[in-house]
Design a protein around this motif. Sequence first.
Motif, PDB file in Angstrom:
ATOM      1  N   SER A  29       0.827  -1.204   0.000  1.00  0.00           N
ATOM      2  CA  SER A  29       0.000   0.000   0.000  1.00  0.00           C
ATOM      3  C   SER A  29       0.865   1.259   0.000  1.00  0.00           C
ATOM      4  O   SER A  29       0.574   2.224  -0.708  1.00  0.00           O
ATOM      5  CB  SER A  29      -0.905  -0.014   1.232  1.00  0.00           C
ATOM      6  OG  SER A  29      -1.484   1.239   1.411  1.00  0.00           O
ATOM      7  N   LEU A  32       2.495   1.603  -3.553  1.00  0.00           N
ATOM      8  CA  LEU A  32       1.618   1.783  -4.716  1.00  0.00           C
ATOM      9  C   LEU A  32       1.201   3.245  -4.882  1.00  0.00           C
ATOM     10  O   LEU A  32       0.765   3.891  -3.937  1.00  0.00           O
ATOM     11  CB  LEU A  32       0.361   0.913  -4.565  1.00  0.00           C
ATOM     12  CG  LEU A  32      -0.619   0.949  -5.729  1.00  0.00           C
ATOM     13  CD1 LEU A  32      -0.045   0.284  -6.969  1.00  0.00           C
ATOM     14  CD2 LEU A  32      -1.922   0.257  -5.345  1.00  0.00           C
ATOM     15  N   GLU A  34      -1.111   5.541  -7.461  1.00  0.00           N
ATOM     16  CA  GLU A  34      -2.065   5.562  -8.578  1.00  0.00           C
ATOM     17  C   GLU A  34      -2.225   6.995  -9.061  1.00  0.00           C
ATOM     18  O   GLU A  34      -2.346   7.914  -8.263  1.00  0.00           O
ATOM     19  CB  GLU A  34      -3.438   5.060  -8.108  1.00  0.00           C
ATOM     20  CG  GLU A  34      -3.478   3.628  -7.643  1.00  0.00           C
ATOM     21  CD  GLU A  34      -3.834   2.661  -8.757  1.00  0.00           C
ATOM     22  OE1 GLU A  34      -4.093   3.118  -9.888  1.00  0.00           O
ATOM     23  OE2 GLU A  34      -3.825   1.452  -8.492  1.00  0.00           O
ATOM     24  N   SER A  41      -5.606   5.637 -16.478  1.00  0.00           N
ATOM     25  CA  SER A  41      -5.197   5.387 -15.105  1.00  0.00           C
ATOM     26  C   SER A  41      -3.861   4.639 -15.089  1.00  0.00           C
ATOM     27  O   SER A  41      -3.687   3.654 -15.799  1.00  0.00           O
ATOM     28  CB  SER A  41      -6.285   4.547 -14.419  1.00  0.00           C
ATOM     29  OG  SER A  41      -5.911   4.295 -13.114  1.00  0.00           O
ATOM     30  N   GLU A  43      -0.580   3.014 -12.617  1.00  0.00           N
ATOM     31  CA  GLU A  43      -0.112   2.692 -11.277  1.00  0.00           C
ATOM     32  C   GLU A  43       1.378   2.430 -11.314  1.00  0.00           C
ATOM     33  O   GLU A  43       1.901   1.878 -12.282  1.00  0.00           O
ATOM     34  CB  GLU A  43      -0.871   1.509 -10.672  1.00  0.00           C
ATOM     35  CG  GLU A  43      -0.787   0.218 -11.411  1.00  0.00           C
ATOM     36  CD  GLU A  43      -1.664  -0.846 -10.758  1.00  0.00           C
ATOM     37  OE1 GLU A  43      -1.136  -1.923 -10.479  1.00  0.00           O
ATOM     38  OE2 GLU A  43      -2.849  -0.583 -10.526  1.00  0.00           O
TER      39      GLU A  43
END
Lengths: 47, 193
Positions: A29, A32, A34, A41, A43
């Motif tokens: 988490s 990552l 984004e 989109s 990432e």
Amino acid sequence: MEKIYSNFQEQAEFVKVCPKTINFLLSYSQALYEFEHNDLSFETFLN
Amino acid sequence: MKLQIEDSELVRDYINGNESALEILINRHNQRITSFIYSKVLDRDITEDIFQDTFIKVIKTLKKGKYSEEGKFLPWVMRISHNLIIDHFRRNKRMPMFEGSDDFNIFSVIGDDKLNAEKQLIKNQIDTDLRQLVEELPDDQKEVLLMRIYKDMSFKEISENTGVSINTALGRMRYALINLRKIIDKNNIVLTN
């Protein structure tokens, strides 16, 4: 009887995933990232 | 009195960048979700995997800002894990898992076709030696052998490329092999892996 009981106990004991899995998820988490650009989109993983 | 922060608030905090909110959410629902998955798959490792995949989806959705079920965090996570459990069973139905026993191990039958490091070294050495031996052949035989073995050309293609008939190409190949064997025997060379 003994066998059934031990099987049941084994199942009952496993109620939480190990801390390693949780640590992995927290690291995942944190790493990552984004973002969106021109309606796309993306990432990426930050070190 | 211990005041518990609502899931919806933690989700909001997490979306706003508070990573520790996720830790609280995971620890809070760890037992419920793990028990749910384990009750279906009855395997600890698979449970860990599905739990992990569930939260990877949760993290991605929250970070993308696509989460809209405010106040219903746990049912939403349970639904994701439920779908992943179904995926797991579908996958296993298509590709059933085979487990060996003490008497039989599948890997004793199925091998890795790659050479190990030692055999690869020997093979490289043989290839080099053979290449040197081929250099000893007369030019016309060497040409046919190189085309056939190293370039994988058919005798028809060799005949077209060298301007000789197929029979001549075949004959040159035959003599190339005979001469190679002679050189190998004469020099007591061992070519084996």
